[in-house]
Design an enzyme around this catalytic site. Structure first.
Site, PDB file in Angstrom:
ATOM      1  N   PHE A  85       7.720 -13.580  11.035  1.00 46.76           N
ATOM      2  CA  PHE A  85       6.476 -13.378  10.291  1.00 46.76           C
ATOM      3  C   PHE A  85       6.469 -12.022   9.579  1.00 46.76           C
ATOM      4  CE2 PHE A  85       2.217 -11.403  10.529  1.00 46.76           C
ATOM      5  CZ  PHE A  85       1.529 -12.214   9.637  1.00 46.76           C
ATOM      6  N   ARG A 141       5.385  -3.925  -9.640  1.00 43.51           N
ATOM      7  CA  ARG A 141       5.634  -5.185 -10.365  1.00 43.51           C
ATOM      8  C   ARG A 141       4.486  -5.535 -11.311  1.00 43.51           C
ATOM      9  NH1 ARG A 141       4.790 -10.357  -6.883  1.00 43.51           N
ATOM     10  NH2 ARG A 141       2.680  -9.560  -7.260  1.00 43.51           N
ATOM     11  N   ARG A 145      -7.699  -1.455 -14.101  1.00 44.56           N
ATOM     12  CA  ARG A 145      -7.598  -0.810 -12.786  1.00 44.56           C
ATOM     13  C   ARG A 145      -6.122  -0.666 -12.450  1.00 44.56           C
ATOM     14  NH1 ARG A 145      -9.443  -2.874  -8.095  1.00 44.56           N
ATOM     15  NH2 ARG A 145     -10.115  -0.867  -7.307  1.00 44.56           N
ATOM     16  N   TYR A 180      -4.714   4.729  -1.232  1.00 49.23           N
ATOM     17  CA  TYR A 180      -5.156   3.391  -1.638  1.00 49.23           C
ATOM     18  C   TYR A 180      -4.290   2.322  -0.964  1.00 49.23           C
ATOM     19  CZ  TYR A 180      -6.103  -0.759  -4.351  1.00 49.23           C
ATOM     20  OH  TYR A 180      -6.433  -2.056  -4.712  1.00 49.23           O
TER      21      TYR A 180
END
Length: 825
Positions: free
Chosen positions: A624, A547, A557, A499
């Site tokens: 970034f 978290r 979910r 996932y």
């Protein structure tokens, strides 16, 4: 928002009928009489009959029986030939859950009736349950005045059973002595409304209404202001849309017939407590709309839930953040926050937003949906900046479709179709938009997505190819998980990793391909770093999942892998372990052990992340990529063994986040950050070892070992030197600021005293009585000026003055990206 007004088709009860006498009861029997005289069927958690008890004792929540006595019940769902469901509003005189809206009829089979209302396990297995159906027919006439001839027993379809409990705290307060604890038999039937005689008993029912599914969903939205029974909310959110979608199939086949499973659900938090202070017991979370109602009901004016805010992990449960005072004590972080807010430390690239309205919209909506990182995306070099903005917005839109747990509740297959076809439909049709999905700015992104598509179509073909490919694969991966029952998390660690790969690892792969295609990074980066870029994504996604434990669980979910959490979850006789049990205070120690295990699992990705970062050569690209990584390691340190994870969303200080943003531009700084936070996690893990009696090994030992490896890796690449530089400069800055403040405050006082004689200092020496009004203003100015000077000097010295500045710069050049992207050894 004004309260929702019920339609005029409601039919309020006006007079008593003779239902009581029809069933051999006195018409004068009160609700209390029924509570005392009716004998419920008491059962165990496997629905085995253990005895009988009157309704009064079954429904009392006391310290001796915190959830009353478990007993059998039924819930009737009566539909007309148009497919509309008949609802009732329970009478105000009802002792339990008065004035709430619910399904057609809810009550209990009783002992002592002939024909019998008691069913055997064989009756349940075959679905006949004649006793339950007889009880349903009896109560339909008693409550609604529907004659038994209009609801023949053969019309009833038994579907499944639910085990739930709920304290009636809404009516009777948080210590309510009343509630429900039932194994509920769900019955469906369909009859012509034209031949249905409805004459509600005013002692039982206040009003009735036929509704369609969309009408019901609107009525059940928290903004309607209507009260709903907790058992109906569970059924309506978990099962009803699927059963209702094809009534003919539900009523005439066994597609939805499940006589084996007893579905178990704890109530929303607002229905916990009661006279026995009952907490989570069965483990399953409340359904999404119930969770939203919970958030609205418990906001206490602070607004835990705000539909204008972003969806996902924001706004549904409270956030745990440090106090303003705690933040102000960290002077360096305060100035970092001010710098990020007002000084704009990263130069922004002109993406063409001044001349192109669509680009201007993309730039605007980016700042609304990306929160902290919009500035970091905007500082990417031209030829990569706009491309990354579009990539981010496309995936954000896809993620909004996946995250919305309400828009597709009637037919989840529609969501699956949208996810699988998003790359084909949304990215190919310049006029495509979607309404009614998402919250706040995410909803607007979908509503005006055609503007993003037009910009997407203007990108270079190779960039379009990357964005389209990643969107296709991510959408298909998300769709694969929509059908999975994630109420108790993913099944195993492999599924957990899969996932995370779909929703984050693919992002890392796509960005890497874009870096290489733009020419700002080497061409072989995309072909040699696939495993490393995947680890970058997994590290970030696992941090978010850890978290957001409570947020995801309430949403229905969850993603914590059962393979891990079942090692720690408490078990109760006759029930399966539940992920929700960790939210109960009595299970906090077990929950913290599971939390620490998952943090350790996330930390295993750190070496790959640092390896990937060492391969980047362009400053803007490095920054970034580095900023989310340092945020993640700081968050993991914050959540490690932190009980607040089980009561809300834990966040790092905003000032610390700003400091991390400003100190993530070189490999030396990156190593220093990871070494610092890994060390702090190791300290916490050692403390856990001491609490366990100094026992070596175990999960805490694994955590310490892994953190020491990370520290060693960072130290060998210059992290320790960078940390020493910061520590030295920080101590020198603080010392100098204090010394200079001591000197400057008297000087400032001297300049404003107004002269040697009779001035401010002279009047001050005479005591408070001698001060003028202007003197108090001057003192306030002195305090403010002293604080500004202190903060200013501290910041300047920490960030500018270092006695060995040349040496540290040389060290930074040695370990930084200017080394040509040398791999970690």
């Amino acid at each position: 928002m004004p309260k929702f007004k019920l339609p005029a088709i409601l039919t309020p009860s006006k007079k008593k009928d003779e239902a009581n006498s029809r069933w051999g009861r006195s018409a004068s029997m009160s609700q209390d009489d029924f509570m005392r005289k009716d004998e419920c069927l008491v059962v165990d958690e496997q629905d085995q009959l253990t005895g009988t008890e009157n309704k009064y004792n079954c429904h009392r929540f006391t310290p001796q029986q915190p959830r009353g006595k478990l007993h059998r019940a039924f819930s009737v769902f009566l539909f007309d030939l148009k497919g509309r469901l008949l609802l009732q509003q329970r009478a105000a005189s009802k002792i339990t859950f008065p004035k709430v809206w619910t399904n057609t009829c809810c009550s209990h089979p009783l002992s002592g009736f002939q024909p019998s209302e008691i069913d055997t396990p064989e009756d349940v297995a075959t679905g006949t349950v004649q006793g339950i159906k007889r009880a349903a027919i009896r109560k339909l006439e008693h409550e609604l005045g529907i004659p038994s001839t209009q609801v023949p027993i053969e019309k009833f379809k038994f579907l499944t059973r639910l085990h739930y409990w709920a304290a009636d705290t809404i009516t009777h307060g948080p210590t309510s002595e009343w509630g429900e604890h039932e194994i509920d038999y769900v019955l469906f039937l369909q009859v012509p409304s034209t031949s249905l005689s409805i004459k509600p008993n005013p002692d039982e029912v206040d009003a009735t209404q036929f509704v369609t599914l969309p009408e019901l969903q609107r009525l059940m939205h928290p903004s309607s202001g209507l009260l709903w029974s907790p058992w109906f909310k569970i059924i309506a959110e978990r099962f009803l849309p699927q059963w209702w979608a094809d009534l003919s199939t539900t009523l005439t086949t066994n597609v939805h017939f499940d006589p084996i499973t007893i579905h178990r659900f704890d109530p929303p938090v607002e229905h916990m407590g009661g006279g026995g202070s009952a907490g989570p017991f069965l483990g399953s979370p409340p359904p999404p709309l119930a969770a939203a109602a919970l958030a609205a009901a418990t906001s206490n004016g602070n607004g835990y839930r705000d539909n204008s805010k972003k969806q996902g992990a924001y706004g549904k449960v409270k956030s745990h953040s440090e106090s303003v005072f705690s933040q102000l004590l960290r002077i360096d972080e305060v100035f970092c926050a001010l710098r990020v807010k007002f000084a704009h430390p990263f130069p922004e690239v002109d993406m063409g937003q001044k001349s192109n309205e669509d680009v201007r919209f993309c730039n605007y909506i980016l700042g609304k949906v990306s929160r902290s990182f919009a500035a970091v995306i905007r500082q990417l070099p031209k030829g990569l900046c706009l491309e990354t903005v579009v990539f981010y917005l496309v995936l954000r839109a896809l993620d909004t479709v996946e995250d919305d747990m309400e828009a597709f509740v009637a037919d989840p297959s529609v969501k699956i179709q949208h996810l699988r076809s998003f790359y084909q439909v949304a990215l190919e049709d310049p006029s495509w938009t979607m309404k009614g999905v998402g919250k706040g700015d995410e909803a607007r992104l979908l509503e005006e997505f055609n503007r993003v598509v037009r910009v997407f179509k203007s990108l270079a073909p190779e960039m379009q190819e990357v964005i389209g490919d990643i969107t296709r694969r991510m959408g298909n991966g998300m769709a694969d998980f929509v059908d999975k029952d994630l109420g108790q998390g993913t099944v195993g660690v492999k599924e957990y990793d899969l996932y995370c790969h779909y929703v984050a690892g693919l992002v890392g792969e796509g960005l890497t391909r874009m870096f290489a295609s733009s020419g700002f990074e080497s061409a072989d980066l995309a072909t040699t770093s696939e495993e490393l870029s995947n680890s970058m994504g997994l590290f970030l996604q696992k941090t978010n999942i850890i978290r957001d434990y409570l947020e995801d669980f309430v949403d229905g979910r969850a993603f914590w892998p059962q393979e891990v959490w079942k090692l720690y979850a408490p078990s109760y006789p006759g029930t399966s372990p539940s992920l929700g049990a960790f939210a109960a205070p009595e299970n906090r120690k077990k929950g913290l052990a599971c939390l620490d295990h998952l943090v350790t699992n996330a930390l295993t990705h750190v070496p790959h992340c640092l390896d990937y970062m060492s391969r980047l050569k362009t400053t803007e690209i490095f920054r970034f990529c580095a900023i989310p990584q340092v945020m993640a390691i700081a968050t993991l340190e914050k959540v490690y063994h932190n009980p607040d994870v089980f009561t809300g969303v834990v966040k790092i200080r905003k000032g610390l986040a700003c400091k991390l943003i400003l100190e993530a531009s070189t490999m030396g700084e990156l190593f220093a950050c990871f070494e610092n936070f890994a060390g702090k996690i190791a300290e916490k893990a050692r403390a856990q070892q001491q609490e366990d009696g100094g026992r070596e090994g175990g999960m805490a030992g694994e955590t310490v070992k892994l953190c020491e490896e990370i520290k060693k890796l960072c130290s060998g690449q210059g992290g320790s030197e960078e940390r020493r530089r910061r520590g030295c400069a920080g101590k020198q800055g603080t010392y100098l600021a204090v010394v200079l403040t001591i000197v400057i405050v008297p000087l400032l006082a001297w300049f404003v005293r107004g002269g040697a004689e009779g001035g401010f200092l002279g009047r001050l020496s005479d005591g408070p009585a001698g001060l003028l009004g202007t003197d108090y203003v001057r003192m306030a100015i002195l305090v403010v000026a002293s604080l500004v000077v202190t903060f200013g000097l501290s910041y300047m010295v920490v960030n500018i003055w270092a006695p060995q500045e040349g040496k540290w710069k040389e060290m930074g050049r040695t370990v930084g990206r200017s080394s040509g992207g040398k791999k970690l050894k």
